[in-house]
Design an enzyme around this catalytic site. Sequence first.
Site: not given
Length: 151
Positions: A87, A108, A116-117, A144
Amino acid sequence: MAMIAVETQFGRLGVEETDGAITRLVWNGQDDAPDTPLLQEAAAQLAAYDQGRLDRFDLPYRVGGSEFQQRVCDLMFAIPLGETRTYGDIARELGQPAQPVGRACGANPIPVIIPCHRVLAANSLGGFSGDGGIETKVALLRHERAAGLLI
């Protein structure tokens, strides 16, 4: 507004289109209107992402809300698969405090597609407003290949 739903390992994801742009992604979504070419492409890209064959979504999207919300979403969209930001990283780029960035991430409207993850707190995973909360965030990061940061 039209929505298509896609079964994924992260749940049934509903993607909504409004006036030629993706405007929302929800868990437990329903097919509620005839498919449009954009919704068909969104479904194909979500399926490819779920199968590990897509590294970046290429869909037109529109985020409602303030200019700040839109800028935070654009910065999140630019985070490459397998990478994360904090952030604070996003806040520094915008010249703003981290707390409003955290709120914008939580608001979001198009999670997964706008990742956003991939945004973490300085000393923790932070939060996740999607279905399943932080466990879903961890599952997305593992999917990912960003799980090394979770150890």
